[in-house]
Design an enzyme around this catalytic site. Structure first.
Site, mmCIF file in Angstrom:
data_model
loop_
_atom_site.group_PDB
_atom_site.id
_atom_site.type_symbol
_atom_site.label_atom_id
_atom_site.label_comp_id
_atom_site.label_asym_id
_atom_site.label_seq_id
_atom_site.Cartn_x
_atom_site.Cartn_y
_atom_site.Cartn_z
ATOM 1 C CE1 TYR A 236 13.024 84.504 44.761
ATOM 2 C CE2 TYR A 236 14.448 84.658 46.786
ATOM 3 C CZ TYR A 236 13.558 85.053 45.749
ATOM 4 O OH TYR A 236 13.177 86.449 46.112
ATOM 5 C CG HIS B 139 7.481 86.211 46.467
ATOM 6 N ND1 HIS B 139 8.145 85.132 46.428
ATOM 7 C CD2 HIS B 139 8.285 87.311 45.765
ATOM 8 C CE1 HIS B 139 9.272 85.448 45.747
ATOM 9 N NE2 HIS B 139 9.499 86.686 45.520
HETATM 10 P P1 NDP Z 1 21.220 91.027 42.421
HETATM 11 O O1 NDP Z 1 21.386 92.996 41.961
HETATM 12 O O2 NDP Z 1 21.605 90.814 43.707
HETATM 13 O O3 NDP Z 1 22.308 90.695 41.537
HETATM 14 C C1 NDP Z 1 22.823 89.247 41.666
HETATM 15 C C2 NDP Z 1 23.728 89.229 40.423
HETATM 16 O O4 NDP Z 1 24.913 89.794 40.495
HETATM 17 C C3 NDP Z 1 24.063 87.592 40.422
HETATM 18 O O5 NDP Z 1 24.341 87.325 39.014
HETATM 19 C C4 NDP Z 1 25.641 87.688 41.192
HETATM 20 O O6 NDP Z 1 26.328 86.830 40.403
HETATM 21 C C5 NDP Z 1 26.305 89.275 40.548
HETATM 22 N N1 NDP Z 1 27.061 89.687 41.565
HETATM 23 C C6 NDP Z 1 26.649 89.700 42.910
HETATM 24 N N2 NDP Z 1 27.760 90.721 43.461
HETATM 25 C C7 NDP Z 1 28.616 91.140 42.670
HETATM 26 C C8 NDP Z 1 29.691 91.827 42.487
HETATM 27 N N3 NDP Z 1 30.444 92.362 43.536
HETATM 28 N N4 NDP Z 1 30.243 91.949 40.950
HETATM 29 C C9 NDP Z 1 29.701 91.354 40.166
HETATM 30 N N5 NDP Z 1 28.800 90.729 39.887
HETATM 31 C C10 NDP Z 1 27.914 90.608 41.408
HETATM 32 O O7 NDP Z 1 19.967 90.486 42.076
HETATM 33 P P2 NDP Z 1 19.142 89.524 42.430
HETATM 34 O O8 NDP Z 1 17.909 89.560 41.410
HETATM 35 O O9 NDP Z 1 19.558 88.187 42.918
HETATM 36 O O10 NDP Z 1 18.357 90.301 43.932
HETATM 37 C C11 NDP Z 1 19.139 89.911 45.068
HETATM 38 C C12 NDP Z 1 18.113 89.309 45.971
HETATM 39 O O11 NDP Z 1 16.682 89.936 45.857
HETATM 40 C C13 NDP Z 1 17.489 88.031 45.223
HETATM 41 O O12 NDP Z 1 18.507 87.035 45.358
HETATM 42 C C14 NDP Z 1 16.204 87.452 46.130
HETATM 43 O O13 NDP Z 1 16.739 87.383 47.611
HETATM 44 C C15 NDP Z 1 15.667 89.087 46.150
HETATM 45 N N6 NDP Z 1 14.811 89.317 45.164
HETATM 46 C C16 NDP Z 1 13.381 89.509 45.616
HETATM 47 C C17 NDP Z 1 12.224 89.791 44.524
HETATM 48 C C18 NDP Z 1 11.177 89.963 45.098
HETATM 49 O O14 NDP Z 1 10.126 89.921 44.364
HETATM 50 N N7 NDP Z 1 10.677 90.024 46.298
HETATM 51 C C19 NDP Z 1 12.534 89.987 43.274
HETATM 52 C C20 NDP Z 1 14.043 89.637 43.071
HETATM 53 C C21 NDP Z 1 14.864 89.400 43.810
HETATM 54 P P3 NDP Z 1 27.325 85.626 41.302
HETATM 55 O O15 NDP Z 1 26.087 84.946 42.259
HETATM 56 O O16 NDP Z 1 27.616 84.850 40.388
HETATM 57 O O17 NDP Z 1 28.398 86.254 42.108
#
Ligand code: NDP
Length: 281
Positions: A57, A115
């Protein structure tokens, strides 16, 4: 009065919060750092104490932001990080972990994940993880993006059954893991960590989700997270760089959804009726 956030037991017996915080995209833009740090601290304050990051990241800058946010509060946090597949050989795993520890400003990672599957033999990665455990640099290790057949293979290598978690894409709109992977993990006591639990925001516009959320004076994100919290052995790690959204997401633990509305959610987001290969983002 808020309900406690449910916990999930790791194979070691350690209980972790079933609602944590993701940090993908944190550390990308310096001008967002203050908000990111505030969000991580908010998550710890409200009990979402599992913080997920990775060397990938923002090329390590996410780990640096996490390190700044948890400085002085290390013991309040269950820290998860991940090694790149191409670093995950005997020596590379150890050096990658050392670099992550340096960026995180700590001397141990609670849970260290591969990962995704890469070029190195699983037995070599597992042996390196076990060495890190003996050195006290990690508390436990696990994997990410492993489908059922990958888990079977992992359990067939020496010490493979010591895997403490599998982090995969799982949310209302990606229910494939429910067919076989989730039952497999539940049977083998391997917690399933659901990444992108609100589908990076894309499912929040779903009309049925909005309708149900309104009925509980809740938000669509809270319903989507409550759906995951309802399942045994599942941990959800929504990411937000806004403290007020972190607080909103924490509210998912307070919802008590009726059978009728679970059925309505099943109709809007049908569970799988056959094997769906694990998807990845
Ligand atoms: P999420 O499903 O957690 O969504 C994150 C997005 O949603 C951001 O743009 C955030 O914006 C927005 N958001 C969060 N809360 C709200 C809310 N209450 N209302 C509206 N919008 C909201 O997606 P991620 O892909 O980030 O997944 C979560 C975590 O999982 C990652 O951050 C990472 O740590 C992990 N991950 C692991 C992977 C792997 O291969 N192992 C792959 C993908 C993710 P904002 O920040 O502007 O609030």
């Amino acid at each position: 009065m808020q309900d406690d956030i449910p916990t999930v037991s790791l194979p070691s017996g350690v209980d972790v919060s079933a609602l944590g915080l993701g940090t993908w995209m944190m550390g990308e833009e310096a001008h967002n750092e203050a908000d990111e740090i505030a969000s991580i601290r908010k998550a710890i304050d409200v009990g979402m104490t599992l913080i997920d990051t990775a060397e990938m990241y923002a090329d390590g800058k996410s780990e640096q932001v996490v390190g700044k946010a948890i400085a002085g509060r290390r013991d309040d946090v269950f820290l998860v990080s991940k090694v790149y597949p191409w670093n995950a050989d005997a020596k590379g795993t150890i050096s990658a972990c050392d670099r992550s520890l340096e960026r995180l400003g700590t001397d141990y990672i609670d849970l260290y994940l591969l990962h995704w599957r890469g070029p190195h033999a699983l037995r070599e990665t597992v042996a390196a993880f076990e060495t890190l455990k003996q050195q006290g640099k990690i508390g436990a290790w696990g994997v990410s993006n492993f489908d059922t057949a990958d888990m079977e293979e992992l359990f067939s290598v020496p010490n493979g059954e010591l895997c403490a978690a599998n982090q995969v894409l799982y949310n209302l709109s990606r229910r494939g893991p429910e067919f076989d992977l989730l039952p497999w993990c539940q049977k083998h006591h391997v917690p399933l960590m659901a990444y992108s639990p609100i589908e990076q925001g894309r499912i929040l516009r779903n009309h049925e989700l909005i309708r149900i959320a309104k009925a509980y004076q809740a938000t669509p994100a809270q319903i989507a997270l409550a759906f995951l919290l309802e399942r045994d052995g599942v941990i959800a790690i929504p990411k937000s760089s806004h403290p007020h959204r972190v607080e909103e997401n924490r509210g998912a633990a307070d919802l008590d959804i009726s059978e009728e509305d679970w059925t309505a959610l099943d109709a809007a987001f049908p569970p799988p009726s056959r094997k769906v290969p694990l998807e990845m983002l």
